[in-house]
Enzyme design. Structure first.
Site, PDB file in Angstrom:
ATOM      1  N   ASP A  34     -16.466 -21.101  -6.254  1.00  9.92           N
ATOM      2  CA  ASP A  34     -15.701 -20.201  -7.140  1.00  9.92           C
ATOM      3  C   ASP A  34     -14.865 -19.193  -6.357  1.00  9.92           C
ATOM      4  O   ASP A  34     -14.247 -18.299  -6.948  1.00  9.92           O
ATOM      5  CB  ASP A  34     -16.651 -19.469  -8.102  1.00  9.92           C
ATOM      6  CG  ASP A  34     -17.652 -18.587  -7.368  1.00  9.92           C
ATOM      7  OD1 ASP A  34     -17.594 -18.529  -6.113  1.00  9.92           O
ATOM      8  OD2 ASP A  34     -18.493 -17.954  -8.035  1.00  9.92           O
ATOM      9  N   GLY A  35     -14.866 -19.306  -5.034  1.00 11.03           N
ATOM     10  CA  GLY A  35     -14.041 -18.424  -4.214  1.00 11.03           C
ATOM     11  C   GLY A  35     -14.783 -17.224  -3.650  1.00 11.03           C
ATOM     12  O   GLY A  35     -14.259 -16.512  -2.791  1.00 11.03           O
ATOM     13  N   GLU A  36     -15.998 -16.976  -4.130  1.00 15.75           N
ATOM     14  CA  GLU A  36     -16.742 -15.823  -3.601  1.00 15.75           C
ATOM     15  C   GLU A  36     -17.159 -16.084  -2.157  1.00 15.75           C
ATOM     16  O   GLU A  36     -17.376 -17.219  -1.749  1.00 15.75           O
ATOM     17  CB  GLU A  36     -17.987 -15.553  -4.474  1.00 15.75           C
ATOM     18  CG  GLU A  36     -17.610 -14.986  -5.821  1.00 15.75           C
ATOM     19  CD  GLU A  36     -18.820 -14.592  -6.662  1.00 15.75           C
ATOM     20  OE1 GLU A  36     -19.960 -14.695  -6.169  1.00 15.75           O
ATOM     21  OE2 GLU A  36     -18.607 -14.195  -7.824  1.00 15.75           O
ATOM     22  N   GLN A  91       0.032   3.673   1.379  1.00  9.37           N
ATOM     23  CA  GLN A  91      -0.036   4.383   0.088  1.00  9.37           C
ATOM     24  C   GLN A  91      -1.175   5.395   0.210  1.00  9.37           C
ATOM     25  O   GLN A  91      -2.270   5.209  -0.327  1.00  9.37           O
ATOM     26  CB  GLN A  91      -0.278   3.369  -1.048  1.00  9.37           C
ATOM     27  CG  GLN A  91      -0.415   3.971  -2.432  1.00  9.37           C
ATOM     28  CD  GLN A  91       0.906   4.270  -3.125  1.00  9.37           C
ATOM     29  OE1 GLN A  91       1.965   3.851  -2.676  1.00  9.37           O
ATOM     30  NE2 GLN A  91       0.862   5.011  -4.209  1.00  9.37           N
ATOM     31  N   ASP A 160      13.699   5.131  13.861  1.00 11.35           N
ATOM     32  CA  ASP A 160      13.899   6.346  13.053  1.00 11.35           C
ATOM     33  C   ASP A 160      13.130   7.488  13.696  1.00 11.35           C
ATOM     34  O   ASP A 160      12.337   7.284  14.622  1.00 11.35           O
ATOM     35  CB  ASP A 160      13.497   6.134  11.588  1.00 11.35           C
ATOM     36  CG  ASP A 160      12.070   5.628  11.454  1.00 11.35           C
ATOM     37  OD1 ASP A 160      11.192   6.121  12.179  1.00 11.35           O
ATOM     38  OD2 ASP A 160      11.831   4.727  10.631  1.00 11.35           O
ATOM     39  N   LYS A 183      17.679   5.967  10.522  1.00 11.46           N
ATOM     40  CA  LYS A 183      17.539   4.903   9.513  1.00 11.46           C
ATOM     41  C   LYS A 183      17.447   5.483   8.113  1.00 11.46           C
ATOM     42  O   LYS A 183      16.769   6.474   7.890  1.00 11.46           O
ATOM     43  CB  LYS A 183      16.274   4.101   9.835  1.00 11.46           C
ATOM     44  CG  LYS A 183      15.902   3.072   8.801  1.00 11.46           C
ATOM     45  CD  LYS A 183      14.724   2.233   9.268  1.00 11.46           C
ATOM     46  CE  LYS A 183      13.426   2.639   8.619  1.00 11.46           C
ATOM     47  NZ  LYS A 183      12.296   1.769   8.961  1.00 11.46           N
ATOM     48  N   ARG A 185      16.442   3.927   4.311  1.00  9.33           N
ATOM     49  CA  ARG A 185      15.999   2.719   3.605  1.00  9.33           C
ATOM     50  C   ARG A 185      16.746   2.588   2.291  1.00  9.33           C
ATOM     51  O   ARG A 185      16.770   3.514   1.484  1.00  9.33           O
ATOM     52  CB  ARG A 185      14.471   2.768   3.383  1.00  9.33           C
ATOM     53  CG  ARG A 185      13.937   1.512   2.727  1.00  9.33           C
ATOM     54  CD  ARG A 185      12.455   1.314   2.936  1.00  9.33           C
ATOM     55  NE  ARG A 185      12.066   0.907   4.275  1.00  9.33           N
ATOM     56  CZ  ARG A 185      12.258  -0.317   4.779  1.00  9.33           C
ATOM     57  NH1 ARG A 185      12.862  -1.243   4.060  1.00  9.33           N
ATOM     58  NH2 ARG A 185      11.859  -0.608   5.992  1.00  9.33           N
ATOM     59  N   ASP A 209       8.470   0.072  17.323  1.00 10.48           N
ATOM     60  CA  ASP A 209       8.102   0.565  15.993  1.00 10.48           C
ATOM     61  C   ASP A 209       6.628   0.230  15.734  1.00 10.48           C
ATOM     62  O   ASP A 209       5.995  -0.469  16.528  1.00 10.48           O
ATOM     63  CB  ASP A 209       9.010  -0.106  14.942  1.00 10.48           C
ATOM     64  CG  ASP A 209       9.128   0.706  13.649  1.00 10.48           C
ATOM     65  OD1 ASP A 209       8.494   1.770  13.539  1.00 10.48           O
ATOM     66  OD2 ASP A 209       9.859   0.259  12.739  1.00 10.48           O
TER      67      ASP A 209
HETATM   68  C1  R5P Z   1       8.571   2.263   8.168  1.00  9.22           C
HETATM   69  O1  R5P Z   1       8.980   3.406   8.295  1.00  9.22           O
HETATM   70  C2  R5P Z   1       7.869   1.533   9.262  1.00  9.22           C
HETATM   71  O2  R5P Z   1       7.700   2.341  10.395  1.00  9.22           O
HETATM   72  C3  R5P Z   1       8.612   0.278   9.673  1.00  9.22           C
HETATM   73  O3  R5P Z   1       9.860   0.648  10.217  1.00  9.22           O
HETATM   74  C4  R5P Z   1       8.824  -0.613   8.489  1.00  9.22           C
HETATM   75  O4  R5P Z   1       7.592  -0.896   7.856  1.00  9.22           O
HETATM   76  C5  R5P Z   1       9.478  -1.899   8.904  1.00  9.22           C
HETATM   77  O5  R5P Z   1       9.718  -2.652   7.763  1.00  9.22           O
HETATM   78  P1  R5P Z   1      10.808  -3.795   7.748  1.00  9.22           P
HETATM   79  O6  R5P Z   1      10.494  -4.740   8.874  1.00  9.22           O
HETATM   80  O7  R5P Z   1      10.644  -4.417   6.392  1.00  9.22           O
HETATM   81  O8  R5P Z   1      12.143  -3.136   7.903  1.00  9.22           O
END
Ligand code: R5P
Length: 294
Positions: A34-36, A91, A160, A183, A185, A209
């Protein structure tokens, strides 16, 4: 201390076990019809243990909880969770009314079974305030710098301002200058880089990054640097998620090489995060983590 590792993480577990000088046991995993999930730690443990576990895809999050529980059942009296990539950490607050604070929910659940936590290169370190015990975030700047050093780099750039600290750490180890791009977004997959007066003519530039997700950030930055006359652009990140067609985007933008660590296992994982996890474990065991918010 004993290391209990998730199956399929053999290379990382071996490197980590060697760095820590610990005995390592791979836990047994089964998936019911069942996936468990079912988890068993075969070794008989005494004293503290560290559990190396992944949280993504989501099934592994459930498995991590079971592995922590099984490690206690096997005799460990104290358990440190080692999570190379802490998903849901971005988040870390409600940005709009009614949203789940995902980091709080996930770290709270893990904190019911783990006493301490070590993770690698969080986007925002304050996410760890949601873990009830001591928690450490360790950046693999040394390991990324070593890999870039072997390739020859003239300038290190952050995409950034928020990523500037990591780029500065890497540049300091390499002995190169560093700077950051501007940068904005535009959407989940598109970003825009404001023009910046940088002398990159004929230079090998490394953009550093925390995450490569859709590749939009690195692809846009690379295109701008090549346009400005850079000879070669290398992109390095701690976590290579490579969602959607990220690899194709990076190739199309003219990236010379993509380097990521093995916090998430990918074909571009040329850097091990074992050193960072071992340093973090040392810090958390010495109790030298950051002060928690009240
Ligand atoms: C956001 O500020 C993170 O530091 C990365 O720059 C971001 O998650 C990169 O996401 P993507 O590859 O979709 O541009």
């Amino acid at each position: 201390m004993h290391l209990v590792a998730a199956p399929g993480r053999d290379d990382l577990a071996r490197a980590l076990g060697a760095a820590l000088g610990t005995e390592t046991t791979t836990y047994e995993r089964q998936v019911f019809p069942d996936g468990e999930r079912y988890v068993r730690v075969g070794a008989s443990l005494t004293g503290p243990a560290a559990v190396l576990a992944d949280l993504r895809p989501n099934d592994l999050l459930v498995e991590a909880l079971l592995a922590l529980d099984a490690t206690r059942e096997a005799g460990a009296h104290e358990v440190v969770l080692l999570v190379p990539y802490l998903s849901y950490a971005r988040q870390d607050r409600a940005f709009h009314p009614g949203e789940a604070v995902s980091a709080r929910a996930i770290l709270g659940a893990l904190g019911t079974r783990a006493d301490q936590l070590v993770t690698v290169d969080l986007h925002t370190e304050t996410a760890l305030d949601h873990f009830p015990g001591e928690a450490i975030n360790e950046v693999p700047a040394l390991e990324i710098a070593e890999a870039l050093g072997e390739r020859g780099v003239d300038l290190v750039l952050a995409p950034d301002k928020g990523a500037r600290g990591r780029a500065a750490m890497v540049a300091e180890i390499l002995g190169t200058p560093h700077d950051h791009l501007e940068k904005t977004r535009l959407s989940a997959t598109e970003v825009q880089m404001a023009p910046k007066d940088l002398s990159v003519e004929g230079a090998t530039v490394a953009i550093v990054d925390d995450i490569i997700s859709t590749g939009g950030t690195m692809a846009t930055a690379t295109a701008q640097l090549l346009e400005a006359g850079a000879e070669r652009v290398l992109v390095a990140a701690t976590h290579g998620l490579f969602v959607k067609d990220a690899e194709k985007r990076l190739e199309a933008a003219g990236v010379a090489e993509v380097l990521v660590t093995d916090t998430v296992r990918t074909g571009a994982s040329v850097v091990s995060c074992a050193g960072a996890l071992a340093r973090g474990l040392g810090r958390v065991r010495r109790g030298s983590g950051p002060a928690k918010a009240p």
